[in-house]
Design a protein around this motif. Structure first.
Motif, PDB file in Angstrom:
ATOM      1  N   PRO A  59       1.362  -1.337   0.137  1.00 33.68           N
ATOM      2  CA  PRO A  59      -0.227   0.068   0.011  1.00 33.68           C
ATOM      3  C   PRO A  59       0.747   1.477  -0.147  1.00 33.68           C
ATOM      4  CG  PRO A  59       0.335  -1.356   1.939  1.00 33.68           C
ATOM      5  CD  PRO A  59       0.370  -2.176   1.415  1.00 33.68           C
ATOM      6  N   TYR A  60       2.324   0.885   0.272  1.00 35.23           N
ATOM      7  CA  TYR A  60       2.995   2.163   0.160  1.00 35.23           C
ATOM      8  C   TYR A  60       3.262   2.589  -1.119  1.00 35.23           C
ATOM      9  CZ  TYR A  60       6.505   5.870   1.506  1.00 35.23           C
ATOM     10  OH  TYR A  60       7.401   7.339   1.254  1.00 35.23           O
ATOM     11  N   MET A 128       8.047  -1.014  -5.859  1.00 34.75           N
ATOM     12  CA  MET A 128       9.376  -0.426  -5.302  1.00 34.75           C
ATOM     13  C   MET A 128      10.806  -0.190  -5.088  1.00 34.75           C
ATOM     14  SD  MET A 128       7.645  -3.082  -1.758  1.00 34.75           S
ATOM     15  CE  MET A 128       8.129  -4.239  -2.538  1.00 34.75           C
ATOM     16  N   ARG A 129      11.158  -0.553  -5.978  1.00 37.03           N
ATOM     17  CA  ARG A 129      12.658  -0.146  -6.265  1.00 37.03           C
ATOM     18  C   ARG A 129      12.150   0.769  -7.227  1.00 37.03           C
ATOM     19  NH1 ARG A 129      15.052  -6.139  -9.324  1.00 37.03           N
ATOM     20  NH2 ARG A 129      15.763  -6.298  -7.627  1.00 37.03           N
ATOM     21  N   LEU A 130      11.952   1.664  -8.195  1.00 31.76           N
ATOM     22  CA  LEU A 130      11.565   2.920  -8.697  1.00 31.76           C
ATOM     23  C   LEU A 130      11.185   4.344  -7.485  1.00 31.76           C
ATOM     24  CD1 LEU A 130      11.108   4.535 -10.901  1.00 31.76           C
ATOM     25  CD2 LEU A 130       9.009   4.192 -10.947  1.00 31.76           C
ATOM     26  N   THR A 131      10.683   2.996  -6.730  1.00 30.04           N
ATOM     27  CA  THR A 131       9.802   4.274  -5.686  1.00 30.04           C
ATOM     28  C   THR A 131      11.509   4.870  -4.635  1.00 30.04           C
ATOM     29  OG1 THR A 131       8.115   3.678  -5.026  1.00 30.04           O
ATOM     30  CG2 THR A 131       8.940   4.610  -3.453  1.00 30.04           C
ATOM     31  N   VAL A 154      13.176   6.717   6.441  1.00 30.03           N
ATOM     32  CA  VAL A 154      12.250   5.925   7.061  1.00 30.03           C
ATOM     33  C   VAL A 154      10.978   5.842   5.932  1.00 30.03           C
ATOM     34  CG1 VAL A 154      10.111   6.737   7.315  1.00 30.03           C
ATOM     35  CG2 VAL A 154      11.647   7.759   8.291  1.00 30.03           C
ATOM     36  N   VAL A 155      11.445   6.186   5.270  1.00 27.44           N
ATOM     37  CA  VAL A 155      11.077   5.262   2.756  1.00 27.44           C
ATOM     38  C   VAL A 155      11.854   3.449   2.371  1.00 27.44           C
ATOM     39  CG1 VAL A 155      10.950   5.434   0.388  1.00 27.44           C
ATOM     40  CG2 VAL A 155      10.528   7.626   2.344  1.00 27.44           C
ATOM     41  N   GLN A 162       7.659  -3.831   3.600  1.00 28.51           N
ATOM     42  CA  GLN A 162       6.093  -4.213   2.642  1.00 28.51           C
ATOM     43  C   GLN A 162       6.925  -5.790   1.795  1.00 28.51           C
ATOM     44  OE1 GLN A 162       3.692  -0.428   1.343  1.00 28.51           O
ATOM     45  NE2 GLN A 162       5.620  -1.134  -0.839  1.00 28.51           N
ATOM     46  N   ALA A 163       8.301  -5.537   2.034  1.00 28.41           N
ATOM     47  CA  ALA A 163       9.119  -6.760   0.726  1.00 28.41           C
ATOM     48  C   ALA A 163       8.874  -8.019   1.346  1.00 28.41           C
ATOM     49  CB  ALA A 163      10.372  -6.703  -0.074  1.00 28.41           C
ATOM     50  N   THR A 164       9.274  -7.681   2.509  1.00 34.46           N
ATOM     51  CA  THR A 164       9.229  -9.456   3.792  1.00 34.46           C
ATOM     52  C   THR A 164       7.886  -9.439   3.839  1.00 34.46           C
ATOM     53  OG1 THR A 164       8.883  -7.808   5.242  1.00 34.46           O
ATOM     54  CG2 THR A 164      11.284  -8.239   5.241  1.00 34.46           C
TER      55      THR A 164
END
Length: 272
Positions: A59-60, A128-131, A154-155, A162-164
């Protein structure tokens, strides 16, 4: 000296009839861009779709939100070219047109790359890599200004958390973002083959945007305005309406392909 009195073997200005046809085709492209923008304005994630699942799993800065942002950026850059032509009564900016198209191709291509994988975990990993990379770039800007960016850590931790949650992403390296060239190369077959591949068009437009004289000579129009002095001569450099309209059409194809892929990933009957 009157421009009409000088000509040379390197002149390649398009004929007036070709320019008129190119402008007409470009105007058709503007109308098409407006229709694609209407589709964009109606986007909403449907319950029980793959995109809804992507959002729930991470969701992030979720995948669908990133796609909407990229589509908005692509359409806005193309609108910038449209405004420049329409507000000037049909005049093309020689180089800025390619800069705007280049940006649209890059962000639309990144959107296609994000949604390309059928497997959710691969879409999430790319997202997530792009973020992380986007936030890293902000940290670099702040560092150049002599400021720290405590939010970066923090990000990064939020993304790792999220990945875990996804067993196949435990321990995944979030720093290995594919470069733009690899992203554009990977989505070649996802767009209609009417023009050069996305990577080729992006490279040509990038060369013009960066003042690459070799690329400018290859793509732009030239008209000699002074005689050779034994070593060189002066030229006016302009853009061909036919060429710009083809580049614009190629960018529109990518935007439309991304909207179509968004719709497929948004269909509750074809959840992946």
């Amino acid at each position: 000296m009157d421009d009409a009195e000088v000509s040379g073997p390197y002149d390649n200005r398009e004929a007036d009839a070709d320019a008129e046809r190119g402008l007409l085709f470009l105007q058709f492209g503007f109308a098409r861009r407006d229709r694609l923008d209407d589709r964009y304005q109606q986007l909403a994630v449907r319950p029980k779709s793959s995109l809804a699942g992507d959002r729930a799993a991470a969701p992030y800065n979720p995948v669908p939100d990133q796609i909407v942002n990229l589509l908005g950026a692509a359409l806005d850059h193309l609108h910038g070219l449209q405004v420049s032509v329409e507000s000037s009564g049909g005049t093309l900016l020689a180089m800025s047109s390619f800069t705007l198209i280049r940006s649209a191709i890059e962000v639309a291509g990144t959107g296609l790359w994000l949604l390309q994988p059928a497997a959710r975990d691969e879409r999430l990993l790319r997202s997530m890599r792009l973020t992380r990379e986007n936030r890293r770039q902000l940290r670099s800007v702040l560092s150049d200004l002599g400021r720290s960016d405590p939010r970066f850590e923090v990000v990064e931790e939020r993304l790792k958390d999220q990945a875990t949650v996804r067993p196949s992403l435990v321990g995944a390296d979030l720093t290995k973002l594919e470069p733009v060239t690899d992203r554009l190369r990977s989505i070649t077959t996802m767009v209609p083959p009417r023009h050069h591949p996305p990577l080729v068009i992006w490279r040509m437009a990038s060369g013009i945007a960066h003042g690459n004289t070799s690329m400018m000579t290859a793509v732009l129009e030239r008209q000699q305005v002074e005689e050779f002095d034994g070593r060189s001569a002066s030229f006016n450099v302009t853009s061909s309406f036919v060429t710009v309209s083809m580049f614009f059409d190629a960018a529109l194809n990518m935007v439309e392909s991304l909207l179509d892929l968004f719709d497929r990933r948004n269909d509750p009957l074809s959840v992946v």
